[in-house]
Structure formats: C-alpha cells, structure tokens
Design an enzyme around this catalytic site. Sequence first.
Site, PDB file in Angstrom:
ATOM      1  N   TYR A  53      51.573  10.226  22.955  1.00 11.35           N
ATOM      2  CA  TYR A  53      50.908   9.543  21.692  1.00 11.35           C
ATOM      3  C   TYR A  53      51.508  10.563  20.616  1.00 11.35           C
ATOM      4  O   TYR A  53      51.458  11.831  20.730  1.00 11.35           O
ATOM      5  CB  TYR A  53      49.586   9.348  21.659  1.00 11.35           C
ATOM      6  CG  TYR A  53      49.015   8.298  22.408  1.00 11.35           C
ATOM      7  CD1 TYR A  53      49.102   6.928  22.145  1.00 11.35           C
ATOM      8  CD2 TYR A  53      48.713   8.480  23.765  1.00 11.35           C
ATOM      9  CE1 TYR A  53      48.559   5.892  22.714  1.00 11.35           C
ATOM     10  CE2 TYR A  53      48.358   7.566  24.430  1.00 11.35           C
ATOM     11  CZ  TYR A  53      48.230   6.090  24.091  1.00 11.35           C
ATOM     12  OH  TYR A  53      47.748   4.952  24.875  1.00 11.35           O
ATOM     13  N   GLU A  54      51.518  10.280  19.267  1.00  9.65           N
ATOM     14  CA  GLU A  54      52.017  11.172  18.142  1.00  9.65           C
ATOM     15  C   GLU A  54      50.964  12.197  17.770  1.00  9.65           C
ATOM     16  O   GLU A  54      51.538  13.114  17.494  1.00  9.65           O
ATOM     17  CB  GLU A  54      52.446  10.516  16.913  1.00  9.65           C
ATOM     18  CG  GLU A  54      51.132   9.885  16.106  1.00  9.65           C
ATOM     19  CD  GLU A  54      51.631   9.211  14.589  1.00  9.65           C
ATOM     20  OE1 GLU A  54      52.799   9.009  14.504  1.00  9.65           O
ATOM     21  OE2 GLU A  54      50.753   8.830  13.983  1.00  9.65           O
ATOM     22  N   SER A  55      49.709  12.010  17.878  1.00  9.69           N
ATOM     23  CA  SER A  55      48.707  13.013  17.688  1.00  9.69           C
ATOM     24  C   SER A  55      48.758  14.054  18.818  1.00  9.69           C
ATOM     25  O   SER A  55      48.065  14.968  18.576  1.00  9.69           O
ATOM     26  CB  SER A  55      47.396  12.406  17.445  1.00  9.69           C
ATOM     27  OG  SER A  55      46.739  12.003  18.665  1.00  9.69           O
ATOM     28  N   GLY A  56      49.711  13.743  19.863  1.00  9.16           N
ATOM     29  CA  GLY A  56      49.910  14.827  20.786  1.00  9.16           C
ATOM     30  C   GLY A  56      49.389  14.666  22.203  1.00  9.16           C
ATOM     31  O   GLY A  56      49.978  15.104  23.368  1.00  9.16           O
TER      32      GLY A  56
END
Lengths: 365, 262
Positions: free
Chosen positions: B53-56
């Site tokens: 996921y982009e938030s990490g």
Amino acid sequence: MSSFSYSREALENLRIADPAILDPLVDIESARKAHLRKDHAKRDKRMSIREAVAEFVQDGDIATDSGFAYVRTPHQAYFEMMRQGKKRLHFIGSPNTNQSYLINYGVCAYSHNSYVGAEMRGSDRNYSRQLLNGKVAILSEWSHGSMAQGFKAAQLGAPGVFSKQLLGSDILRFNPYVKVMQNPMRVDPDPVTFIPALYPDVTVIHVHAADKYGNARIYGPAVNDVALAASARKVIITAEEIVPETDIRYNNKGVVIPFVYVDAVVELPYGAVPGNMPGCYYWSRQWWEKFLRWGTLSDENIREFLDYWVMDSKDPFDFVEKLGGAKWVALSRRMTKTAEYDNEDDGYDFAYQSYKPGSDSGIYY
Amino acid sequence: MEAAKPANPLEMIAYVLSLQIRDHQVVYVGTGLPMVAAILARKTHAPHITMVYESGGQDPIPGDMPWSVGDPFTWRKAALIQEMAYSFAQAYNGYVDIAFLGFAQVDMYGNVNTHQIGTDFLHPKVRLTGSGGNNDLTSVTENIVLVGLHTPDKFLPRVDFITSVGHLNGGNSRREAGLPGNGPVAVVTNAGVLDFEPATKRMRVQSLQPGMTFEFAQMCTGFELLRPEGDIPVTPVPDRAVLDILRTEVDPHGIFTKIPGL
C-alpha cells in the site's frame, strides 16, 4: 525577482505573477542557514502547543500537512493555528487533505497540491469551491511519489533527484519546479524529470513518544515525516507522551527524528484526534463522514461544524469529550488494537452506522 | 436451498478484477474495488500474493476491509512499513508486478484523469482529488489495470486532464516519453474487460459480461472501441462459493460492493 529557474508554461498556466513567491520552498541556502542558526545544544525544549504555534508558526510560512491525511496527523496543532488566527500560510503535503478546511479560516492561502479528498468518501467539495472562489491558489501540482522524492532529496542532502514520475502528464504543465531533461547517464534518448529538494518553513510532526530534547519515536507509516523533519526550517514535535531519554535509548527502534532538528517538544495526548494514531486510537469515522458529507457542502456548514468542534474547544481533551469522552477512548483504543491484531478480538465487528444527516450519535466511533 | 442472488455489477467488477491477479505476485493496492479484488484473490485462486500500500504497509495479515489505504488493516502485523518515497520506489525497481487504479475519466489510450471535470485548470466544472499515487503507479509499475464504471462521460476521446499517462498518444509514445513498464494492460468495467491493441495501443474489447453486446458496450463509450478478431468471449461469472466468500469474508459490510436496493 526570483533567483530560481521555473517552468514558464507552468507560471503562465497558474497565473503566478511574481515567481519570488515560489523561492523559499527550494532555497537550500536559506534553509541551511536556518539549520545552522539553530541552537544545536541538547536542551529541554518542552513547551505548550499554544507557545509552540505562537513562536514557530509565522504568518506566510510554508507549512506542511504531515502524517497521511488522517493517520498520525497533527490535527490538534492545525486546530491551534486556527484558534490563533494564523494567516496566509502556504501548505505542502502528500496528501494535503487538511489544507482544505484551513482555507476557510484564512490559515491556508496557497496550496502545493498532491491529493485532497477522502478516498472512497469522495473528493472534497470545499476545496473545489475555495479554488473556484479564489480563496486559495495552487502554486504547484504534484503526485504523491514525486513530492515524496522532493522531500527525500532534501533529507539526503541532494539538490534534487531524477525521476520517472510525471513524464508526459499534464501535472508538469502546472508545476513550475519540475523539469524534463535527458538522463545524463544515458547515450540513448531517456527523458527524466528533475525534482528539486523541497524545504518547507515549518513542520509539525505528531509522534508516539519523544524525550524532552526532541528525539522522537514513530510507530506505523512514517509517510514523509522523517524527510520533513530533516528539511523544514522549524520543527515542532507533538507527542502522545514525553518519555525519559533512557526510554528512547533502550527502545530505539522507531526513533526516526533526532533532537537536533527539533525546536519545540509538546506533550499533547490525543494530538492526532480525530484521526487514527497507530496503536493508540482509531479514527472517528462518523466525525469524518459528517464533515465530508455535510460539513463540506457550504461555507456555512463548515463554519458551524468547525466552530463547534475546534474554535469552541481549547485543547484535545475538550475535543475528546465531544467525541464521547472516556467511552470513546476505550472503544477507539480497542478498535485500533483489533485492527492491528494486538488483542484477542478476532471476531470484533467493525460494522458501524455511517453518518446520515440528523443521525448524530453521542459517540463518534 | 435458496438460490444466491447473482453478482451485482460491483461484485462482478471485483471478481473479474481479482482474476487479473496471479498467485505469488506482488500487488499494489488502491482504495475500494482494488482492495476487494486483491483480498478476494488471496482468499480464492491466489493465496500467496503480497499486498503493498502507498502509505507504506507491506504484506499485512488480512483482516476486515480497510477503510482507506492508510487504515491500520493495511499494516496489520506487517513485517515492515515503508516510507512513501520507498513504497513507490519498489515499483520502479521492479518489485511490483501489478497495480490497480481507479479513474474519473479515461481515454482510448488508457490515459487517466483524477484532477478535474472541465479543461480550465483555474475554473474547472468540478475539482477532483488530484493525483495522489495514481500518476506514480501508472508511471513506474510494470502492469497497470484500470477499474471503473463504464459510461460515455467517463470513457472519452480525450480526458480533460492527463493525471496519469497510459499509452499517451498510442504506438510507442509512452516509451518515447521516457516511461518504463507496459502501461495499462486491461480496463475492467461493468461492461467487461478491455485491453489495448498492440500496435496502435487503442482500447479494444477483450471479453464482455454475460448479456452485454459489443454494440451496447460501444454505446457506453465516448470513442470508437476496437473489436477483437472472431467471437468475443464472455467474461466468467463467479460461482456460489466465490460469491459467498466475497459477501461473508471479504466485504461483509458491503462497504465497496453493496448497491442500495440490490
């Protein structure tokens, strides 16, 4: 007059008359001077949020939206900026979701934009309206990853990074900072974007724990915050708790911000409310839904909503009382622990009544 | 036994999208139907995929449906959580096989708009969210699958703003712009699955949902669709067992797949 080279097309497209307004964001020399001028001594930097915002957030500063929209975001510090009537700040962040409501109170006048909205809950009608009304001007348009690279370049001590993001897109036509050029390493044609290092004036980072000097520990997604702490001219840490230095030294996993960056350390429990604080409390889903589905419908709604929640609250404790007090805290802690698999609530039900007009509950879970 | 209700259009999209995922792939997941599809794939035909996921969040243990790509469920007991710059970097460095993305508008070359409706940047009809990670993933991921509802106001000859480059102007123009990867390889909609004709890179029908005709799909599209050679295959429909998993385990609260009244 500006001392930097900007894309002429983007300046025209964004109608930026005087590009000097863009300079501080990429001005490494002034950022370096500010960092050199700081007291580098390890000293006690504790103060109240009121003092920290009054001293370190100046009208017209480039401020950041840190965390991730509503994850570990220093909402309570933004609320303090609203209460103190800070004016005409430039905001930058990925996402930059929280700039939106700050515009309505005059706190944010300029936006470096990457994403404003709440994912599946829709785009933010307030931001759209304020852009059309001219209450906020976009100074540059980005993607999450390209902006992240600009912050990271600053942290790495590099003038910028070459990237593959943004190539061929219309975003480039609305970003004065990013340049397309030939990859100097390659013989064959290989376009790249050059993304300059980005230096905001002030950043507030909400963390799980910090010592009184500013060494700070984060759990969960750091997003861009480590880079922001390294690059910003002024750094305010708000922390769920202040811990002894030995705690930081003995539990140094997750310690990502060193004290030298830090100007102010604020003990601020519930500093990320009404957002999610990993391991501590879950976000208030109904609050956000009411805000997005009712609050953003008109200038009047957003005023009524935020006057009640923010302007008529003096601190996070007031805010938590309005969310449902001790019962909200208990529910919220249980939910975030369940989500993270930190308790035995395997069968815990995340169903909830989503906000519908007139359906305000006593507890905003 | 009571017969199960057939898949509604959103469930159908989620199922067809899940079939784009092969086992053992690394899948970069955006909010909404992509999440539903990835979790469904993991619980059915592709149990060994890794979700990022982009938030990490990296490879979380699946739990309830995340409320957002920043939800704690996206890093639930994850082995590690990356910073945002690194999370996109792994896509450029070749550690992500496939990414799923939504759109407000898409054109015949798979260019995506999530910025605005209307072409005047300073005075759009509606300002949308902006890029977020959409541009990053379409720029640097090896294979992109687009997902959305199929209507003439979303499928346009030209998008109002190119947030994310698909095949740009067709042919080799994506590569000439300097972008790596294959770009969009499929578009999954309630009409069926579309791909891109290899030479021109124009959008083409690959398969149609049961009951959908090429003519009707064309009526839902604001540009000329290409037709594949021969008979057009029918998009597979989820069986009862898969629907049960989707409804009871993947999205039990119907956050992303429920349509009021259906």
